[in-house]
Write an enzyme that holds these catalytic residues in place. Structure first.
Site, mmCIF file in Angstrom:
data_model
loop_
_atom_site.group_PDB
_atom_site.id
_atom_site.type_symbol
_atom_site.label_atom_id
_atom_site.label_comp_id
_atom_site.label_asym_id
_atom_site.label_seq_id
_atom_site.Cartn_x
_atom_site.Cartn_y
_atom_site.Cartn_z
ATOM 1 N N ARG A 54 82.923 70.550 22.086
ATOM 2 C CA ARG A 54 82.368 69.198 22.115
ATOM 3 C C ARG A 54 83.323 68.162 21.542
ATOM 4 O O ARG A 54 83.404 67.045 22.032
ATOM 5 C CB ARG A 54 81.026 69.165 21.365
ATOM 6 C CG ARG A 54 80.313 67.822 21.456
ATOM 7 C CD ARG A 54 78.937 67.879 20.794
ATOM 8 N NE ARG A 54 79.056 68.200 19.386
ATOM 9 C CZ ARG A 54 78.287 69.079 18.749
ATOM 10 N NH1 ARG A 54 77.374 69.778 19.416
ATOM 11 N NH2 ARG A 54 78.452 69.289 17.453
ATOM 12 N N TYR A 106 84.588 41.750 28.128
ATOM 13 C CA TYR A 106 84.024 42.636 29.130
ATOM 14 C C TYR A 106 82.512 42.540 29.090
ATOM 15 O O TYR A 106 81.882 42.823 28.076
ATOM 16 C CB TYR A 106 84.484 44.079 28.898
ATOM 17 C CG TYR A 106 83.718 45.074 29.735
ATOM 18 C CD1 TYR A 106 83.641 44.926 31.122
ATOM 19 C CD2 TYR A 106 83.035 46.124 29.149
ATOM 20 C CE1 TYR A 106 82.913 45.807 31.888
ATOM 21 C CE2 TYR A 106 82.312 47.015 29.918
ATOM 22 C CZ TYR A 106 82.249 46.852 31.288
ATOM 23 O OH TYR A 106 81.509 47.720 32.042
#
Length: 388
Positions: A54, A106
């Site tokens: 992970r 953004y």
């Protein structure tokens, strides 16, 4: 000192950090698809660096070391997307903290940030990056914890002085995080200018082929409590790419300099050629001498001014969309930083809440032959003029 240690970072990145696979001698690193890692008879990990994929997949390591070298960073880590990387920077803040960010940035992150701050109890001030001292005036002594900026800002390409932003942020005890997706390490290294964190949507120019979703963060101080909180957020949240995406990313980064410099050269030539076209109200590109941020950009950018520019078309949204419809080489699509040239009408993408002028077309300039790109834009703009 080995010969590889004296190589320029550009050469080291081309060679994938000059580190052939130790087991096979392969010049390309292997992909490690395993999700878990074995232990010996004493139940100790065979490789202490890898326990569970992970946040510990070895396939990440080449791309992370490349990015750390490119940004002159103490540490760098991959994330599942640019949004995963960016939001991790804010998720480790505490309720009551004050955040400062530009009003034009953004749009996906801006919309998320407004909602997150309200829900998480963070105070948020959005400042106008085109107004002198607006950032300084937005700061709050002993409350502002994070200043987030883009430079250049997307999609108006205002240029924020990173060194000055770092100075005023640090004066009030805040950290400075810089979204450097557009500038890339080819043009700007925010950490060397005083920033604490740099973020990349690695989907864009770092990968460069419009086929990988990934993000990245790099830091100036790997031992800081803030960075350690980010690493914990990343590991526990699992916001990491798959091993194949990480492998593709390091492959794309090997050609970063040649791609970005070619695209930047194309963008500079297009901005110059179109700056006085009768159908154009204005060209937004920091490489142009008459751009308000040109002096700052010239100081903090190198190897060009980036591949992104915007055209403001006479006649509003209707005229801008007509130009888009006439284009034959530019691909009508969102995103940026790929080898192919893209065009988008930002107001349509961002929706009714957008602060972006409705006549603005954002161009992500690729590495095609310049003459083809220029001819395509000129014929589309000339067609608009002919319809008047």
């Amino acid at each position: 000192m080995s010969e590889s240690d004296t190589m320029h970072v550009e050469s080291r990145v081309v060679q994938g950090m000059h580190a052939p696979d130790e087991r096979t001698g392969g010049v390309m690193p292997p992909i490690q698809a395993s999700t878990t890692y074995a232990r010996d008879e004493h139940y100790a990990l065979i490789n202490s660096a890898h326990s569970y994929t992970r946040d510990q997949n070895p396939t990440y390591e080449t791309a992370e070391s490349m990015l750390a070298a490119l940004e002159a960073a103490a540490d760098a880590r991959l994330f599942a997307s640019g949004m995963a990387a960016a939001t991790a920077v804010f998720r480790v803040l505490n309720p009551g903290d004050h955040v400062v960010a530009p009003a034009v940035m953004y749009w996906g992150l801006r919309e998320w940030l407004v909602e997150f701050c309200e829900r998480w109890g963070l105070a948020l001030t959005l400042f106008d990056a085109s107004v002198p001292n607006a950032l300084r005036d937005a700061l709050r002594e002993d409350q502002t914890r994070l200043v987030w900026i883009e430079s250049p800002t997307n999609p108006t390409w205002d240029v924020i002085d990173i060194a000055a932003a770092a100075d005023v942020a640090h004066q009030v005890g805040a950290l400075l995080a810089v979204d450097s997706t557009v500038a890339t390490p080819v043009h700007t290294q925010p950490l060397t200018l005083g920033a604490d964190i740099v973020m990349h949507s690695a989907t864009k120019a770092l990968n460069g082929h419009s086929d990988v979703l990934a993000g990245a963060l790099a830091c100036r101080d790997a031992e800081s409590q803030y960075w350690q909180h980010i690493l914990r957020e990343r590991g526990e949240g699992g916001a990491v790419p798959g091993p194949f995406e990480a492998w593709l990313l390091q492959r794309g980064m090997r050609t970063l300099f040649v791609r970005v410099q070619r695209a930047s050269d194309n963008a500079m030539r297009l901005a110059t050629a179109l700056n006085h076209h009768p159908a154009i109200e204005g060209v937004d590109y920091p490489g142009l001498p008459d751009h308000p941020g040109h002096a700052i950009a010239s100081r903090q950018m190198q190897n060009g001014f980036g591949n992104m520019l915007s055209l403001r078309v006479h006649g509003g949204a209707e005229a801008a969309l007509r130009v888009v419809g006439e284009l034959q080489v530019f691909i009508r699509a969102t995103s940026l930083g790929g080898v192919e040239s893209l065009v988008e009408h930002r107001a349509s993408i961002e929706g009714p809440s957008s602060p972006i002028p409705d006549n603005l077309l954002r161009l992500s300039v690729g590495i095609e032959r310049f003459e083809d790109l220029l001819q395509d834009l000129v014929q589309a703009l000339d067609a608009l003029e002919g319809q008047r």
